[in-house]
Scaffold this motif. Structure first.
Motif, PDB file in Angstrom:
ATOM      1  N   SER A 171       0.845  -1.262   0.022  1.00 59.94           N
ATOM      2  CA  SER A 171       0.132  -0.054   0.017  1.00 59.94           C
ATOM      3  C   SER A 171       0.847   1.341  -0.022  1.00 59.94           C
ATOM      4  CB  SER A 171      -0.954   0.034   1.362  1.00 59.94           C
ATOM      5  OG  SER A 171      -0.203   0.103   2.466  1.00 59.94           O
ATOM      6  N   GLY A 172       0.215   2.501  -0.232  1.00 59.31           N
ATOM      7  CA  GLY A 172       0.946   3.628  -0.209  1.00 59.31           C
ATOM      8  C   GLY A 172       1.775   3.990   1.216  1.00 59.31           C
ATOM      9  N   GLY A 173       1.031   3.373   2.118  1.00 61.82           N
ATOM     10  CA  GLY A 173       1.628   3.832   3.769  1.00 61.82           C
ATOM     11  C   GLY A 173       2.747   2.901   3.706  1.00 61.82           C
ATOM     12  N   GLN A 174       2.709   1.652   3.495  1.00 59.26           N
ATOM     13  CA  GLN A 174       3.810   0.613   3.427  1.00 59.26           C
ATOM     14  C   GLN A 174       4.977   1.089   2.523  1.00 59.26           C
ATOM     15  OE1 GLN A 174       1.430  -2.887   2.249  1.00 59.26           O
ATOM     16  NE2 GLN A 174       1.338  -3.618   4.248  1.00 59.26           N
ATOM     17  N   GLN A 175       4.824   1.496   1.547  1.00 61.10           N
ATOM     18  CA  GLN A 175       5.684   2.143   0.734  1.00 61.10           C
ATOM     19  C   GLN A 175       6.576   3.102   1.163  1.00 61.10           C
ATOM     20  OE1 GLN A 175       4.141   2.799  -3.401  1.00 61.10           O
ATOM     21  NE2 GLN A 175       3.630   0.744  -3.697  1.00 61.10           N
ATOM     22  N   GLN A 176       5.677   4.037   2.044  1.00 66.63           N
ATOM     23  CA  GLN A 176       6.413   5.271   2.474  1.00 66.63           C
ATOM     24  C   GLN A 176       7.216   4.722   3.854  1.00 66.63           C
ATOM     25  OE1 GLN A 176       7.949   7.846   2.080  1.00 66.63           O
ATOM     26  NE2 GLN A 176       5.942   9.206   1.558  1.00 66.63           N
ATOM     27  N   ARG A 177       6.783   3.520   4.689  1.00 68.36           N
ATOM     28  CA  ARG A 177       7.569   3.035   5.466  1.00 68.36           C
ATOM     29  C   ARG A 177       8.842   2.286   4.938  1.00 68.36           C
ATOM     30  NH1 ARG A 177       3.944   0.949  10.400  1.00 68.36           N
ATOM     31  NH2 ARG A 177       1.977   2.004  10.110  1.00 68.36           N
ATOM     32  N   VAL A 178       8.871   1.853   3.880  1.00 71.06           N
ATOM     33  CA  VAL A 178      10.067   1.204   3.262  1.00 71.06           C
ATOM     34  C   VAL A 178      10.896   2.329   2.898  1.00 71.06           C
ATOM     35  CG1 VAL A 178      10.986   0.006   1.486  1.00 71.06           C
ATOM     36  CG2 VAL A 178       8.632  -0.886   2.349  1.00 71.06           C
ATOM     37  N   ALA A 179      10.528   3.465   2.426  1.00 69.19           N
ATOM     38  CA  ALA A 179      11.309   4.559   2.034  1.00 69.19           C
ATOM     39  C   ALA A 179      12.075   5.099   3.273  1.00 69.19           C
ATOM     40  CB  ALA A 179      10.643   5.738   1.281  1.00 69.19           C
ATOM     41  N   LEU A 180      11.100   5.181   4.552  1.00 66.46           N
ATOM     42  CA  LEU A 180      11.798   5.694   5.442  1.00 66.46           C
ATOM     43  C   LEU A 180      12.868   4.802   6.360  1.00 66.46           C
ATOM     44  CD1 LEU A 180      11.302   7.942   7.813  1.00 66.46           C
ATOM     45  CD2 LEU A 180       9.633   6.425   8.829  1.00 66.46           C
ATOM     46  N   GLY A 181      12.282   3.480   6.122  1.00 62.67           N
ATOM     47  CA  GLY A 181      13.623   2.663   6.632  1.00 62.67           C
ATOM     48  C   GLY A 181      14.629   2.464   5.629  1.00 62.67           C
ATOM     49  N   ARG A 182      14.579   2.850   4.399  1.00 62.29           N
ATOM     50  CA  ARG A 182      16.141   2.826   3.575  1.00 62.29           C
ATOM     51  C   ARG A 182      16.727   4.100   4.056  1.00 62.29           C
ATOM     52  NH1 ARG A 182      14.578   3.810  -2.450  1.00 62.29           N
ATOM     53  NH2 ARG A 182      13.734   5.932  -1.588  1.00 62.29           N
ATOM     54  N   SER A 183      16.213   5.178   4.408  1.00 63.92           N
ATOM     55  CA  SER A 183      17.063   6.043   5.227  1.00 63.92           C
ATOM     56  C   SER A 183      17.852   5.826   6.506  1.00 63.92           C
ATOM     57  CB  SER A 183      16.115   7.264   5.493  1.00 63.92           C
ATOM     58  OG  SER A 183      15.882   7.715   4.231  1.00 63.92           O
ATOM     59  N   LEU A 184      16.684   4.900   7.350  1.00 64.08           N
ATOM     60  CA  LEU A 184      17.015   4.683   8.774  1.00 64.08           C
ATOM     61  C   LEU A 184      18.170   3.915   8.957  1.00 64.08           C
ATOM     62  CD1 LEU A 184      15.983   4.878  11.816  1.00 64.08           C
ATOM     63  CD2 LEU A 184      14.403   2.926  11.187  1.00 64.08           C
ATOM     64  N   VAL A 185      18.475   2.809   8.020  1.00 61.48           N
ATOM     65  CA  VAL A 185      19.423   1.802   8.148  1.00 61.48           C
ATOM     66  C   VAL A 185      20.782   2.833   8.066  1.00 61.48           C
ATOM     67  CG1 VAL A 185      17.968  -0.027   7.423  1.00 61.48           C
ATOM     68  CG2 VAL A 185      19.421   1.123   5.629  1.00 61.48           C
ATOM     69  N   ARG A 186      20.893   3.681   7.463  1.00 63.78           N
ATOM     70  CA  ARG A 186      22.197   4.469   7.311  1.00 63.78           C
ATOM     71  C   ARG A 186      22.536   5.020   8.416  1.00 63.78           C
ATOM     72  NH1 ARG A 186      21.747   8.486   3.940  1.00 63.78           N
ATOM     73  NH2 ARG A 186      24.128   8.550   3.681  1.00 63.78           N
ATOM     74  N   ASP A 187      21.719   4.973   9.677  1.00 69.67           N
ATOM     75  CA  ASP A 187      22.130   5.847  10.750  1.00 69.67           C
ATOM     76  C   ASP A 187      22.671   7.219  10.480  1.00 69.67           C
ATOM     77  OD1 ASP A 187      22.607   6.237  13.621  1.00 69.67           O
ATOM     78  OD2 ASP A 187      24.369   5.158  13.464  1.00 69.67           O
ATOM     79  N   PRO A 188      21.787   8.091  10.000  1.00 68.54           N
ATOM     80  CA  PRO A 188      22.115   9.484   9.747  1.00 68.54           C
ATOM     81  C   PRO A 188      22.545  10.420  11.042  1.00 68.54           C
ATOM     82  CG  PRO A 188      19.772   9.173   9.384  1.00 68.54           C
ATOM     83  CD  PRO A 188      20.224   7.918   9.799  1.00 68.54           C
ATOM     84  N   GLU A 189      23.030  11.494  10.755  1.00 65.76           N
ATOM     85  CA  GLU A 189      23.155  12.508  11.530  1.00 65.76           C
ATOM     86  C   GLU A 189      21.957  13.665  11.587  1.00 65.76           C
ATOM     87  OE1 GLU A 189      27.035  14.558  10.983  1.00 65.76           O
ATOM     88  OE2 GLU A 189      28.428  12.577  11.782  1.00 65.76           O
ATOM     89  N   VAL A 190      21.491  13.722  10.495  1.00 66.75           N
ATOM     90  CA  VAL A 190      20.444  14.567  10.284  1.00 66.75           C
ATOM     91  C   VAL A 190      19.431  14.002   9.365  1.00 66.75           C
ATOM     92  CG1 VAL A 190      19.849  16.858   9.240  1.00 66.75           C
ATOM     93  CG2 VAL A 190      22.188  16.695  10.353  1.00 66.75           C
TER      94      VAL A 190
END
Length: 361
Positions: A139-158
């Motif tokens: 679903s659209g919400g699940q796809q957005q969670r995947v995109a969020l997870g793609r950023s999350l795994v990188r352990d960003p500073e910002v």
């Protein structure tokens, strides 16, 4: 994690030989672990500001500082940021797990480390059971969670968000907002979130930064932004229905300031009204602080136009000498096109300079 300092940021574009100031001398600090939302109408400069912080746009002048590191001239890849756009842009031929791990693979993480990070992020985002699926199956919400997870795994500073939920319906937005809050709290880094949706700004933020025509109008916690707007623009932009405005004049009677709105006079105990005697001002009032009287002479004369029942309240529209006015009425109110009087609660009025829009009381 570092804080973010936006210092005297200005961005000017040239178009057909003319200079267009998209961002005008913006100063904003986002503390470590703080969630700040930059909100404003389309074309106000909020996305340009975020793109300068991300390194996608180069400022015309000013500085971007992460902690004690000046990143103004640093490329995106040297800023250690996570950036989530409106366009999710998942790879359609990769599974959820592969999408989330791809950035780690590019920079050389081992397969074991990639799997561990993806599984940890998936658990936080509650998509562990989706890892083997393809983006088209989500679903659209699940796809957005995947995109969020793609950023999350990188352990960003910002963490930077550019209207990530603008394509989702209201129900999915409501489901995703607490997920984003949980994720950013878990990471603990400074977050700059850009949106034109005031509901997102008010519900998710530690502080809200309202921008208009490239300039910051006010930066404050959500409740302060709502209750104590510093400008007429902030008062009108934040809140639904928005602040209702009336033409007023400050008068002085026996040394006491009075507010004249049409034929009605209200005593106002406010600082800052010295020197305004006889001057025209704008009077702002939230629609829930206007009472509808069946006696047209009890308040500002108003002709009922229509009602919008919302279940727990009704938004009622009236025509007055000040134009169309919206009032929050009881759930069972039905105006029936009759004549009424709108009674203002003066203690909740906010007074603004007609010319500058700046609050004076």
């Amino acid at each position: 994690m570092p804080d973010i300092k936006i210092q005297n940021l200005t961005k000017v574009y040239e178009e057909s030989g003319n200079e267009i100031v998209a961002v005008d001398d913006v100063n904003l600090t986002i503390a470590d672990g703080e969630f700040v939302t930059l909100v404003g109408p389309s074309g106000c400069g909020k996305t340009t500001t975020l793109r300068c912080v991300a390194g996608l746009n180069k400022p015309t002048s000013g500085k971007i500082v992460f902690g004690d590191r000046d990143v103004t001239d640093k490329p995106v890849q040297e800023r250690n940021i996570a950036l989530l756009f409106q366009d999710i842009a998942l790879y359609p031929h990769m599974s959820v797990q592969e999408n989330m791990a791809y950035g780690l693979k590019i920079v050389g993480f081992s397969r074991e480390e990639r799997i561990a990070r993806v599984e940890e992020a998936a658990e936080l985002l509650q998509i562990t059971d989706q890892l083997e699926k393809m983006p088209a199956d989500l679903s659209g919400g699940q796809q957005q969670r995947v995109a969020l997870g793609r950023s999350l795994v990188r352990d960003p500073e910002v963490f930077l968000f550019d209207e990530p939920m603008s394509d989702l319906d209201a129900k999915l937005k409501a489901e995703l907002r607490p997920v984003i809050e949980k994720v950013t709290d878990e990471i603990g880094c400074p977050t700059l979130y850009v949106t034109h949706d005031q509901e997102e700004a008010m519900t998710m933020s530690d502080r809200v930064a309202v921008i208009n025509d490239g300039e910051l109008e006010q930066v404050a916690p959500p409740k302060e932004i709502y209750d104590e707007p510093e400008t007429a623009f902030v008062s009108q932009f934040i809140g639904q229905p928005s602040t209702q405005f009336f033409d007023g004049r400050v008068t002085s009677v026996n040394g006491t300031a009075e507010l004249a709105i049409g034929d009605y006079r209200y005593q106002v105990a406010r600082d800052g009204l010295e020197g305004w005697d006889g001057d025209e001002i704008r009077v702002g009032l939230r629609p829930q602080y206007i009472t509808v009287s069946e006696d047209p002479e009890a308040g500002i004369p108003a002709t009922h136009l229509l009602d919008e029942p919302l279940g727990d309240a009704t938004h009622s529209f009236f025509e007055t000498e000040f134009g169309e006015i919206v009032v929050v009425t009881d759930p069972d109110f039905e105006g029936g096109g009759d004549e009424y009087g709108l009674v203002l609660q003066p203690e909740y009025t906010r007074l603004f300079d007609v010319r500058s829009g700046v609050r004076i009381g």
